[in-house]
Design a protein around this motif. Structure first.
Motif, mmCIF file in Angstrom:
data_model
loop_
_atom_site.group_PDB
_atom_site.id
_atom_site.type_symbol
_atom_site.label_atom_id
_atom_site.label_comp_id
_atom_site.label_asym_id
_atom_site.label_seq_id
_atom_site.Cartn_x
_atom_site.Cartn_y
_atom_site.Cartn_z
ATOM 1 N N GLN A 186 -0.645 -89.204 42.955
ATOM 2 C CA GLN A 186 -1.353 -88.254 43.807
ATOM 3 C C GLN A 186 -0.415 -87.601 44.810
ATOM 4 O O GLN A 186 -0.548 -86.406 45.106
ATOM 5 C CB GLN A 186 -2.504 -88.959 44.537
ATOM 6 N N ALA A 190 0.104 -83.558 44.818
ATOM 7 C CA ALA A 190 -0.231 -82.764 45.998
ATOM 8 C C ALA A 190 0.937 -81.923 46.475
ATOM 9 O O ALA A 190 0.746 -80.949 47.195
ATOM 10 C CB ALA A 190 -0.708 -83.676 47.125
ATOM 11 N N PRO A 195 0.328 -81.085 52.042
ATOM 12 C CA PRO A 195 -0.805 -80.796 51.155
ATOM 13 C C PRO A 195 -1.625 -82.037 50.825
ATOM 14 O O PRO A 195 -2.833 -81.945 50.624
ATOM 15 C CB PRO A 195 -0.122 -80.225 49.902
ATOM 16 N N LEU A 196 -0.958 -83.191 50.759
ATOM 17 C CA LEU A 196 -1.677 -84.423 50.456
ATOM 18 C C LEU A 196 -2.713 -84.716 51.526
ATOM 19 O O LEU A 196 -3.884 -84.998 51.228
ATOM 20 C CB LEU A 196 -0.692 -85.582 50.347
ATOM 21 N N ALA A 198 -4.107 -82.668 53.561
ATOM 22 C CA ALA A 198 -5.161 -81.651 53.554
ATOM 23 C C ALA A 198 -6.169 -81.882 52.442
ATOM 24 O O ALA A 198 -7.330 -81.494 52.561
ATOM 25 C CB ALA A 198 -4.531 -80.261 53.408
ATOM 26 N N SER A 199 -5.733 -82.516 51.339
ATOM 27 C CA SER A 199 -6.622 -82.684 50.192
ATOM 28 C C SER A 199 -7.495 -83.946 50.285
ATOM 29 O O SER A 199 -8.460 -84.077 49.530
ATOM 30 C CB SER A 199 -5.803 -82.750 48.901
ATOM 31 N N GLN A 202 -11.283 -83.414 51.098
ATOM 32 C CA GLN A 202 -11.979 -82.829 49.953
ATOM 33 C C GLN A 202 -12.189 -83.867 48.861
ATOM 34 O O GLN A 202 -13.258 -83.909 48.230
ATOM 35 C CB GLN A 202 -11.186 -81.637 49.411
ATOM 36 N N TRP A 203 -11.178 -84.670 48.645
ATOM 37 C CA TRP A 203 -11.279 -85.722 47.634
ATOM 38 C C TRP A 203 -12.384 -86.715 48.014
ATOM 39 O O TRP A 203 -13.195 -87.114 47.183
ATOM 40 C CB TRP A 203 -9.931 -86.414 47.514
ATOM 41 N N ARG A 206 -15.750 -85.274 47.330
ATOM 42 C CA ARG A 206 -16.084 -85.275 45.904
ATOM 43 C C ARG A 206 -16.535 -86.661 45.447
ATOM 44 O O ARG A 206 -17.483 -86.793 44.664
ATOM 45 C CB ARG A 206 -14.888 -84.812 45.072
#
Length: 241
Positions: A186, A190, A195-196, A198-199, A202-203, A206
């Motif tokens: 991961q 990312a 970016p990791l 920031a994600s 969202q992850w 989900r």
């Protein structure tokens, strides 16, 4: 009694989609009129409602396997598919926790430089981390590290060093090697710590949405199973009478 279009309308499906689901075995076979038209009943309504509700949480493949198992009377297999999906969701949560920990570490501290002479050897990296070279080779076999290799030696770049430091941290935190490998994957996907981080939210959203969808799908399936039990009980009472 319902037509295919009647069944489909409640779920935003076309009549052809309903017929396709029947052909796929995820709803019971329909009776036919003398002129060959399909006729559906409350049994089909419940089955279609359960199948459509299962898809968001379990996916098409698992939802189909669940419904086909139920319709052939094999409830244990259907429940086993559900159990497997929940185990995978828990594993995803554990991976996310590991990634979140990794993001904090990566954001708060820069990785150690490999040294003025370029990439480091397995012995140097092992000494830096306080582990044995055999441990690093074990991490490599687990997919955590991917050093450059020649016929005589392994060499670790600055990225490899970062991955090794991150793996060492997570290992001390009790993470198993396969979980650590998923975290490292991961991090790479990312594109780095920024970016990791920031994600991650969202992850997490989900995963939460999938968990809620599983609850909804399971509830609709439970409703359908209760309907089948009721029908079976009525049939048994009629037979006894």
């Amino acid at each position: 009694m319902y037509r295919p279009v009647d069944l489909g309308r409640a779920h935003g499906l076309t009549a052809q989609a309903v017929r396709n689901y029947e052909q796929a075995g995820v709803i019971p076979p329909a009776a036919r009129t003398a002129s060959g038209y399909r006729v559906y009943t409350e049994d089909h309504v419940g089955a279609l409602s359960a199948y459509v509700a299962l898809i968001p949480g379990y996916g098409y493949r698992a939802a189909g396997e669940i419904m086909r198992s139920v319709l052939r009377g094999d409830l244990p297999t259907a429940l086993a598919v559900i159990d497997t999906a929940h185990v995978q969701l828990q594993r995803d949560r554990e991976t996310l926790d590991g990634v979140a920990s990794a993001a904090v570490v990566l954001a708060s501290s820069a990785p150690a430089a490999p040294g003025p002479d370029g990439p480091v050897s397995v012995g140097v990296l092992a000494h830096r981390l306080g582990v044995t070279p055999a441990t690093l080779r074990k991490w490599e076999r687990a997919g955590i590290l991917a050093p450059a290799r020649s016929r005589t030696a392994r060499t670790y770049s600055s990225g490899d060093v970062r991955d090794a430091e991150l793996a060492h941290l997570l290992r001390r935190g009790g993470y198993l090697l396969d979980r650590i490998a998923a975290v490292i994957e991961q991090v790479h996907a990312a594109g780095g710590p920024g970016p990791l981080a920031a994600s991650i939210d969202q992850w997490r959203e989900r995963i939460t949405a999938r968990g809620r969808a599983m609850l909804t799908g399971s509830a609709r399936l439970a409703d359908y199973l209760s309907f089948l039990d009721l029908v079976a009980g009525d049939a048994s009472t009629s037979s006894d009478g």
